[in-house]
Design a protein around this motif. Structure first.
Motif, PDB file in Angstrom:
ATOM      1  N   PRO A 151      -2.892   8.018  -8.833  1.00 54.48           N
ATOM      2  CA  PRO A 151      -3.652   7.202  -7.881  1.00 54.48           C
ATOM      3  C   PRO A 151      -2.712   6.391  -6.998  1.00 54.48           C
ATOM      4  N   GLY A 152      -3.188   6.057  -5.804  1.00 56.27           N
ATOM      5  CA  GLY A 152      -2.380   5.272  -4.887  1.00 56.27           C
ATOM      6  C   GLY A 152      -2.323   3.807  -5.289  1.00 56.27           C
ATOM      7  N   ILE A 153      -1.476   3.061  -4.591  1.00 52.32           N
ATOM      8  CA  ILE A 153      -1.291   1.634  -4.828  1.00 52.32           C
ATOM      9  C   ILE A 153      -1.870   0.868  -3.649  1.00 52.32           C
ATOM     10  N   GLY A 154      -2.620  -0.207  -3.941  1.00 55.73           N
ATOM     11  CA  GLY A 154      -3.152  -1.056  -2.887  1.00 55.73           C
ATOM     12  C   GLY A 154      -4.092  -0.325  -1.960  1.00 55.73           C
ATOM     13  N   GLY A 155      -4.847   0.639  -2.503  1.00 55.93           N
ATOM     14  CA  GLY A 155      -5.782   1.373  -1.663  1.00 55.93           C
ATOM     15  C   GLY A 155      -5.203   2.615  -1.034  1.00 55.93           C
ATOM     16  N   GLY A 156      -3.948   2.929  -1.325  1.00 55.33           N
ATOM     17  CA  GLY A 156      -3.348   4.152  -0.792  1.00 55.33           C
ATOM     18  C   GLY A 156      -3.979   5.389  -1.408  1.00 55.33           C
ATOM     19  N   GLY A 157      -3.867   6.516  -0.720  1.00 56.87           N
ATOM     20  CA  GLY A 157      -4.460   7.750  -1.207  1.00 56.87           C
ATOM     21  C   GLY A 157      -3.764   8.289  -2.448  1.00 56.87           C
ATOM     22  N   ALA A 158      -4.499   9.087  -3.228  1.00 55.82           N
ATOM     23  CA  ALA A 158      -3.917   9.700  -4.428  1.00 55.82           C
ATOM     24  C   ALA A 158      -2.952  10.810  -4.039  1.00 55.82           C
ATOM     25  N   GLY A 159      -1.992  11.046  -4.905  1.00 53.39           N
ATOM     26  CA  GLY A 159      -1.082  12.167  -4.700  1.00 53.39           C
ATOM     27  C   GLY A 159      -1.770  13.489  -4.988  1.00 53.39           C
TER      28      GLY A 159
ATOM     29  N   ARG B 204       0.856  -1.190   0.000  1.00 51.70           N
ATOM     30  CA  ARG B 204       0.000   0.000   0.000  1.00 51.70           C
ATOM     31  C   ARG B 204       0.888   1.234   0.000  1.00 51.70           C
ATOM     32  N   ALA B 205       0.611   2.170  -0.908  1.00 49.95           N
ATOM     33  CA  ALA B 205       1.431   3.374  -0.976  1.00 49.95           C
ATOM     34  C   ALA B 205       0.608   4.527  -1.532  1.00 49.95           C
ATOM     35  N   ARG B 206       0.953   5.713  -1.091  1.00 55.06           N
ATOM     36  CA  ARG B 206       0.321   6.924  -1.605  1.00 55.06           C
ATOM     37  C   ARG B 206       0.801   7.190  -3.022  1.00 55.06           C
ATOM     38  N   GLY B 207      -0.074   7.739  -3.847  1.00 57.75           N
ATOM     39  CA  GLY B 207       0.295   8.066  -5.212  1.00 57.75           C
ATOM     40  C   GLY B 207       1.278   9.219  -5.283  1.00 57.75           C
ATOM     41  N   GLU B 208       1.984   9.296  -6.414  1.00 57.00           N
ATOM     42  CA  GLU B 208       2.967  10.372  -6.595  1.00 57.00           C
ATOM     43  C   GLU B 208       2.280  11.722  -6.765  1.00 57.00           C
TER      44      GLU B 208
END
Length: 323
Positions: free
Chosen positions: A199-207, A132-136
């Protein structure tokens, strides 16, 4: 002072057509890098060519830099005198936190003038199950009229995002956003649009998307921080005797007092007439005394009478005499 340099054709450096795919760019670089690597090459200019190849590849391998460079280079040829227009990359949306060129000496002045500061660099992050990671964050430069900084406005901003198509060629997609530009915005200020980045990865928030404000060139005014400057033409009699004249401002004309004995180059300040803020900037009128043309017998006679009556020598402090 505008720095003029030679335009570099990165496609020519790599022996490629402008419509080359990303795979073709990669193959060309690998081939030429082996040929010119200073550790193995016997070519006399190997080190310079290797450095030039690295610079070209740094631009063409990156879809974002390549798309902006392609737009810029459409009307330029290698070796032509060149300086980048201030709005050359306006409207392009870049991902990442900006591009850095290493120790600052790795690339040419041409490269640094385009990509040396604040230029996005495409990055791809691959996740795995459970990651899970936040988008760029994304960045773009937008141009607005100076007058917008005085009153604020809502503007539709169209951004172009470079990406690769299925054949490995660079294409751009567009999106239009409604952006509120606040009153008192400064050149270089960034407006943050939450959630408008990758967009984020694995449900992470968008940048987020950061829009850097730049003013369009103005026919009258120059901007320095919150202060505004312009050149004010004044007649000799207005400067000598004093006068009250109409002077332009970004909010409309105002009365400006010209003190008697004003000389060319004098700066007249209109307090708090610059860009709004806490505190607001000032507006400075730089006086330029202009002379009526001696384009008639009457005008020439008047100038001859002035020369006789005044007996004025503007070069007396230079050691010369009025001729």
């Amino acid at each position: 002072m505008i720095q003029v340099m030679d335009f570099k054709d990165y496609y020519d450096v790599m022996g490629l057509e402008r419509n080359a795919s990303q795979d073709e760019i990669k193959r060309a670089y690998r081939k030429l890098a082996r040929k010119y690597h200073p550790d193995v090459s016997k070519e006399a200019d190997a080190e310079a060519r290797f450095k030039e190849l690295g610079e070209a590849y740094a631009v063409l391998k990156d879809p974002e830099k390549r798309a902006a460079y392609d737009d810029l280079g459409a009307n330029w040829k290698a070796g032509q005198d060149f300086h980048p227009p201030p709005d050359w990359n306006a409207g392009y949306e870049f991902s990442g936190g900006g591009f850095t060129g290493g120790d600052g000496s790795a690339y040419s002045d041409f490269f640094e003038s385009l990509f040396g500061q604040g230029f996005g660099s495409a990055q791809t992050r691959r996740g795995h199950a459970g990651f899970r990671a936040r988008g760029e964050d994304h960045h773009a430069k937008v141009l607005i009229e100076l007058e917008v900084a005085y009153r604020g406005a809502t503007r539709d901003v169209t951004l172009r995002t470079p990406e690769l198509d299925s054949s490995g060629h660079v294409a751009t997609k567009q999106r239009t956003l409604s952006v509120k530009i606040p009153k008192g915005v400064r050149q270089g200020q960034r407006i943050r649009l939450s959630g408008q980045g990758s967009p984020g990865i694995g449900g992470g928030g968008a940048g987020d998307l950061y829009l850097e404000i730049e003013f369009k060139p103005h026919k009258l005014f120059r901007v320095e921080g919150r202060d505004i400057y312009f050149d004010l033409p004044v007649t000799p009699w207005e400067a000598a005797l004093g006068a009250t004249i109409k002077a332009p401002t970004p909010e409309g004309p105002v009365d400006l007092k010209i003190p008697a004995g004003t000389t060319t180059g004098r700066k007249l300040r209109l307090r708090k007439r610059g860009i709004p803020g806490s505190p607001p900037g000032d507006l400075y009128a730089t006086v330029a005394i202009t002379l009526p043309a001696a384009d008639s017998d009457a005008a020439r006679e008047l100038y001859r009478k002035m020369a006789k009556d005044f007996a004025y020598d503007p070069r007396r402090n230079l050691g010369g005499k009025l001729s």
